[in-house]
Write an enzyme that holds these catalytic residues in place. Structure first.
Site, PDB file in Angstrom:
ATOM      1  N   CYS A 179     -11.128   8.145  -8.115  1.00  0.00           N
ATOM      2  CA  CYS A 179     -11.452   8.789  -9.397  1.00  0.00           C
ATOM      3  C   CYS A 179     -12.713   9.641  -9.372  1.00  0.00           C
ATOM      4  O   CYS A 179     -12.827  10.612 -10.126  1.00  0.00           O
ATOM      5  CB  CYS A 179     -11.606   7.742 -10.500  1.00  0.00           C
ATOM      6  SG  CYS A 179     -10.405   6.390 -10.415  1.00  0.00           S
ATOM      7  N   HIS A 205     -17.883  26.223  -6.548  1.00  0.00           N
ATOM      8  CA  HIS A 205     -17.404  25.440  -5.408  1.00  0.00           C
ATOM      9  C   HIS A 205     -17.587  26.241  -4.116  1.00  0.00           C
ATOM     10  O   HIS A 205     -18.681  26.329  -3.611  1.00  0.00           O
ATOM     11  CB  HIS A 205     -15.945  25.028  -5.650  1.00  0.00           C
ATOM     12  CG  HIS A 205     -15.455  23.992  -4.706  1.00  0.00           C
ATOM     13  ND1 HIS A 205     -15.840  22.680  -4.777  1.00  0.00           N
ATOM     14  CD2 HIS A 205     -14.624  24.079  -3.648  1.00  0.00           C
ATOM     15  CE1 HIS A 205     -15.277  22.005  -3.787  1.00  0.00           C
ATOM     16  NE2 HIS A 205     -14.531  22.825  -3.093  1.00  0.00           N
ATOM     17  N   HIS A 230      -9.434  29.089  -4.888  1.00  0.00           N
ATOM     18  CA  HIS A 230      -9.968  28.344  -3.745  1.00  0.00           C
ATOM     19  C   HIS A 230      -9.964  29.279  -2.540  1.00  0.00           C
ATOM     20  O   HIS A 230      -8.988  29.343  -1.789  1.00  0.00           O
ATOM     21  CB  HIS A 230      -9.164  27.075  -3.472  1.00  0.00           C
ATOM     22  CG  HIS A 230      -9.909  26.110  -2.587  1.00  0.00           C
ATOM     23  ND1 HIS A 230     -10.087  26.334  -1.241  1.00  0.00           N
ATOM     24  CD2 HIS A 230     -10.544  24.948  -2.859  1.00  0.00           C
ATOM     25  CE1 HIS A 230     -10.793  25.334  -0.729  1.00  0.00           C
ATOM     26  NE2 HIS A 230     -11.098  24.475  -1.693  1.00  0.00           N
TER      27      HIS A 230
END
Ligand code: DHE
Length: 547
Positions: free
Chosen positions: A49, A329, A371
């Site tokens: 998680c 990211h 991404h």
């Protein structure tokens, strides 16, 4: 469903914090738990998680799960959510068979208690793990081996906690080097001599490529969980400093580039870019070294800020804080190496940072969950230089114009969107000498797509893509391995492209090399030591940011 499956495969990897002891934290308003239950639940939380919901459960990709929000919902409601998932991307943990009913009940109670806090990691902790195995004075003064080191591929062997150095010319494994747990990326110093590798457990290894057999010369643990490492590349500072960013504790550290001695630690806790609320756990994502100034660009995920860290005076470190968008990211340079293109993945945006003026030039809307890895640069026949990204959440490839001088009207705008094979893409690549663009889809739930590559002819983008069956070309035994084809990487000459065929630890994996001109299979590297190969970093291309 496909998308949430892909995201789960991506985000729900075990965190090294699973093994870190933590004090039981309770909440009198939550259903009681024994210490044994708490420990069991904590383990599941960090295995499944924490990647999405964060260590402190303040939310990132997933929703916040702090007791003020979970207690009013109640155990029964939470159980249904965990068991069946949600259309917003929460996986169906029980109906997928990954958690039992009893485990779901345990987790529903656990998240109503206060999140336990892992320990901090300061200078003394870092120094306690710091080792210089070969001191700078004892290292060679010239290259002592006959390898063409600029064409070596540092290859991540993810689940072995190792990197394989593979000779790009002979395709033979030179050596296998022990590194951190689930090693993540490799980066190369400005001179091309040193290789830096970081594991998820925050262990940084420094490898000297000049040694007779290249091996570790220094190592340090910079935090309890981490993903990024880089080295100073600005003129006059080549090989002088290294930097690594941590997920936990949320901080980065600047180190001596020769020895990894930790010099300065900077916390990233602070306010988010948009609602300007305090976030206790802003993880450090990608880091790159500017070529225009003595600066590192440190991208902070949860606050959505890029920090320009001026390292010219380590005593009075100067930080310029640039607001981009939440969930920064991965990213890479445009072809001029002036603009850093960074994905704000859950915001579906690409931020464009001008490393010359320290400004945010644009924040561009792209597809779902961009991404790029470091992205792919090429010259578009119509729009001039473009940088591109694939997406985890849809099948598109977005091309963004990057030339504000000769192609001003198209600069920092999406100039074209290509249809790709499917969602679940992680990396794409091109090369200045190539006329091809390769796009992977390793996390697509369809094995046909996850085991193949789409390749576009840059001069005929409208013609669509050709599919290369890389997984089949690997010629691996039919052992049930996933054979995900991941991360294209060119050799130094830019005339061949390497792909990892990535299966589980106990299954066979391989590396497949394709001839870039003919798009035919050139060679396959199969070796029992190639356990879970993922990222590959060609020394020359990584050193010079060629992609
Ligand atoms: Fe990565 C880059 C974080 C999952 C392979 N990965 C990065 C970077 C970050 C990151 C912040 C950019 C570093 C930089 O440029 O300085 N990755 C994360 C995660 O948080 C995440 C989602 C989950 C996790 O638990 O780690 C994650 N990553 C994966 C994988 O599952 C991959 C496919 C396989 C693996 O090895 O774990 C994977 N990540 C990579 C690779 C790069 C990377 C190969 C570097 C690409 C490049 O070309 O530079």
């Amino acid at each position: 469903k496909g998308v949430s499956e892909a995201e789960k495969n991506y985000q729900a990897g075990t965190s090294p914090l699973t093994a870190t002891p933590m004090v039981q934290s309770t909440n009198p308003k939550a259903p009681p738990m024994s210490l044994a239950e708490f420990d069991a639940a904590r383990k599941i939380y960090f295995e499944r998680c924490a990647g999405c919901h964060g260590v402190l459960r303040k939310g990132a990709t997933g929703k916040p799960l702090t007791p003020d929000l979970t207690v009013p919902k109640g155990t029964d409601y939470l159980k249904i959510f965990i068991a069946y998932g949600s259309p917003a991307g929460m996986p169906n943990w029980q109906t997928s068979g990954e958690l039992t009913e009893a485990q779901v009940d345990l987790m529903a109670r656990y998240i109503q208690h206060e999140p336990p806090q892992p320990p901090e990691w300061g200078l003394a902790d870092m120094k306690g793990t710091w080792k210089v195995t070969v001191a700078p004075a004892d290292r060679p003064t010239k290259k002592m081996n006959s390898y063409n080191i600029s064409n070596i591929f540092s290859t991540t062997l993810r689940d072995a906690g190792e990197v394989a150095l593979i000779d790009g010319d002979s395709k033979k494994i030179i050596s296998i080097i022990k590194t951190g747990y689930a090693v993540h990326i490799s980066r190369v110093s400005a001179s091309g001599r040193y290789l830096f590798v970081i594991g998820r457990d925050g262990r940084v290894n420094m490898i000297d490529l000049w040694m007779e057999t290249p091996t570790n010369v220094a190592e340090i643990r910079i935090g309890l969980e981490a993903r990024s490492v880089e080295t100073s590349k600005f003129k006059g500072y080549e090989d002088k400093l290294a930097i690594a960013g941590a997920y936990w504790p949320p901080q980065f550290v600047i180190m001596n580039g020769d020895t990894l001695e930790p010099l300065k630690i900077v916390a990233t806790r602070g306010m988010t870019v948009d609602t300007q609320e305090y976030h206790p756990e802003p993880r450090v994502a990608s880091i790159v070294s500017s070529l225009h100034k003595p600066e590192f660009i440190v991208n902070v995920k949860e606050t959505g800020k890029s920090l320009m860290v001026d390292y010219s005076d380590m005593k009075s470190l100067k930080l310029t804080e640039m607001g981009v968008a939440r969930y920064l990211h991965d990213g890479g340079w445009d072809s001029s190496k002036r603009y850093f293109m960074v994905a704000a993945n859950q915001s579906n945006k690409i931020g464009v940072i001008d490393s010359k003026n320290d400004t945010v030039v644009a924040v561009v809307d792209v597809g779902k969950i961009p991404h790029p890895g470091r992205g792919a640069n090429f010259k578009h026949p119509k729009y001039g230089p473009v940088w591109s990204t694939g997406h985890l959440g849809d099948e598109t490839v977005s091309l963004i114009g990057t030339d504000p001088v000769k192609h001003k009207a198209h600069a920092f705008k999406v100039v074209q969107t290509l249809a790709g094979q499917g969602g679940g893409s992680l990396f794409l690549k091109s090369h200045p000498k190539s006329r091809h663009l390769y796009v992977d889809t390793p996390l697509n739930p369809d094995a046909g797509l996850s085991q193949s590559i789409a390749v576009y002819d840059i001069n005929n983008l409208d013609k669509g893509y050709k599919v290369l069956p890389i997984g089949q070309w690997a010629g691996l035994p039919d052992d049930g391995g996933a054979k995900r084809v991941v991360q294209p990487e060119y050799n130094k000459a830019g005339d061949e492209v390497w792909f990892s065929v990535w299966s589980a630890k106990d299954k066979a994996s391989a590396i497949v090399v394709v001839d870039d001109k003919t798009l035919q299979l050139k060679s396959v590297i199969r070796d029992p030591r190639l356990i879970t190969p993922t990222g590959k970093f060609n020394v020359h291309n990584t050193q010079h940011d060629v992609y």
